[in-house]
Motif scaffolding. Structure first.
Motif, short mmCIF file in Angstrom:
data_model
loop_
_atom_site.label_atom_id
_atom_site.label_comp_id
_atom_site.label_asym_id
_atom_site.label_seq_id
_atom_site.Cartn_x
_atom_site.Cartn_y
_atom_site.Cartn_z
N GLY A 201 4.26 6.59 5.02
CA GLY A 201 4.41 5.27 4.34
C GLY A 201 5.98 5.16 3.64
O GLY A 201 6.61 6.42 3.76
N ASP A 226 2.71 2.21 6.72
CA ASP A 226 2.46 1.59 5.51
C ASP A 226 3.87 1.25 4.88
O ASP A 226 4.67 2.09 4.64
CB ASP A 226 1.46 1.80 4.30
N PHE A 228 5.39 -0.03 0.71
CA PHE A 228 4.95 -0.29 -0.31
C PHE A 228 6.21 -0.96 -1.02
O PHE A 228 7.36 -0.26 -0.83
CB PHE A 228 4.64 0.80 -1.12
N LYS A 251 2.59 -3.73 0.33
CA LYS A 251 1.63 -3.68 -0.72
C LYS A 251 2.52 -3.58 -2.10
O LYS A 251 3.46 -2.84 -2.19
CB LYS A 251 0.64 -2.36 -0.42
N ASP A 258 -1.95 2.97 -6.55
CA ASP A 258 -1.78 2.01 -5.33
C ASP A 258 -1.41 2.54 -4.18
O ASP A 258 -1.66 1.91 -3.00
CB ASP A 258 -0.64 0.76 -6.07
N GLU A 261 -4.59 5.51 -2.53
CA GLU A 261 -5.73 4.91 -2.12
C GLU A 261 -5.49 5.02 -0.59
O GLU A 261 -6.53 4.79 0.06
CB GLU A 261 -6.12 3.69 -3.11
N GLU A 262 -4.31 4.71 -0.11
CA GLU A 262 -3.95 4.60 1.14
C GLU A 262 -4.11 6.02 1.84
O GLU A 262 -4.29 6.05 3.08
CB GLU A 262 -2.81 3.98 1.61
N PHE A 263 -3.95 6.92 1.21
CA PHE A 263 -3.89 8.42 1.61
C PHE A 263 -4.51 9.50 0.93
O PHE A 263 -4.33 10.59 0.97
CB PHE A 263 -2.33 8.91 1.67
N SER A 264 -5.96 8.98 0.82
CA SER A 264 -6.60 10.05 0.12
C SER A 264 -7.09 11.16 0.76
O SER A 264 -7.43 12.29 0.10
CB SER A 264 -7.94 9.11 -0.17
#
Length: 342
Positions: A201, A226, A228, A251, A258, A261-264
């Motif tokens: 990302g 992604d 950000f 995002k 923030d 949570e996209e790459f947990s």
């Protein structure tokens, strides 16, 4: 650590079966254009230091993400820890003329991302790039710098110390340009495509509307990654690019969660992250001090700070100097700004 021979006939393995016939022919044609002079330079560079590595397109050490590019680098020159290329990085990019607040944000996010188990990749340019590398390299050397020169040159020259620190701390500096190649304008968009492709990302911290940073973000989005963006003052031209990206679907980011949570599935547990980032020093505990609280994240004039605290300007300046030495505020034209996360 394994290195790879630069014998022109062995530059790539014979096994290119993973390529289509068309791509294989293009690769072979590109190999044929490599001048012997470049090969000699590369061989000389390779043997100068055991931390010098040459990774070819067909090598198992070559990052898979780069193979998805329409025109991937045929060769990567790597200085430092080769295994960094196989670990997931998140890109942090932004303005070369960043504000003190922007630099603080980039460094803080980079440090927290590194603590979470992610590497940080950027372009080692002035401003946001350098701050991102500085924040991540302090955590087990978790950073990758992609440069627009040959691997034997440092640009800008004032980043020589940063370049050395990245290598000594366990990070990596990579280039697709042959040794001896100076910085040229057309090199940096090529560098940026590597950053966008390797990053899982891309986080944008400060950018004007017309900037290379937005081009990098678009490259990342086009690759399905992604994007950000950190918001800021609507009157600050350095944040207009971020606001534009948010309008286009990036995002909005105000804290580490923030992003994470996209790459947990790639990061350490939230408890580990909280424990690492929650170890506050005595200096950081001053963040609740009334005088420090009166300094805004935007530029705050000295007389405004003095008025808010009903103190003489001389006393305020003495306190601010102490805070500045502790990394809590930064002096800027027109006053002081509080560094985010402090």
């Amino acid at each position: 650590m394994e290195t790879y021979s630069l014998d022109i006939l062995q530059l790539f393995s014979d096994d290119l079966s993973f390529l289509s016939k068309k791509d294989e022919l293009q690769v072979q044609a590109a190999i044929g254009k490599i001048r012997d002079e470049l090969v000699t330079r590369a061989e000389t560079w390779l043997v100068q230091n055991e931390q010098h590595h040459i990774i070819t397109f067909s090598s198992p050490a070559y990052p898979d993400a780069l193979r998805q590019l329409p025109s991937p680098p045929l060769v990567l020159f790597v200085t430092g820890t080769l295994s960094r290329l196989q670990q997931p990085p998140l890109a942090i990019v932004g303005s070369r003329r960043a504000t003190q607040q922007g630099l603080g944000i980039a460094k803080s996010f980079a440090t927290e991302l590194a603590f979470s188990g992610l590497n940080v990749i950027s372009g080692m340019a002035a401003g946001i790039d350098a701050a991102a590398h500085q924040g991540a390299v302090a955590v087990e050397g978790r950073t990758i710098a992609v440069v627009g020169t040959g691997p034997d040159l440092v640009y800008p020259k004032r980043h020589q110390a940063l370049h050395t620190q990245i290598i000594e701390q366990g990070g990596a500096v990579i280039s697709e340009f042959w040794p001896g190649m100076p910085p040229r304008a057309q090199h940096f968009p090529r560098r940026n495509r590597i950053i966008a492709a390797m990053g899982i990302g891309t986080l944008v911290v400060e950018a004007t509307i017309k900037s290379g940073t937005l081009i990098t973000a678009k490259m990342a989005a086009d690759l399905g990654k992604d994007v950000f963006a950190v918001p800021g003052n609507i009157n600050n031209p350095m944040t207009q690019g971020c606001h534009y990206l948010i309008q286009q679907g990036a995002k909005l980011v105000t804290c580490l969660d923030d992003i994470l949570e996209e790459f947990s599935h790639l990061t350490e547990s939230s408890q580990q992250i909280s424990a690492a980032s929650g170890e506050k020093s005595e200096d950081e505990s001053l963040a609740t001090d009334k005088l420090l609280a009166s300094v805004d994240y935007d530029v705050t004039a000295i007389d405004i700070i003095a008025e808010r605290n009903a103190l003489p300007v001389s006393d305020v300046l003495a306190a601010l100097l102490e805070y500045e030495l502790r990394g809590l505020v930064a002096a800027v034209p027109g006053g002081y700004v509080k560094l985010r996360g402090k």
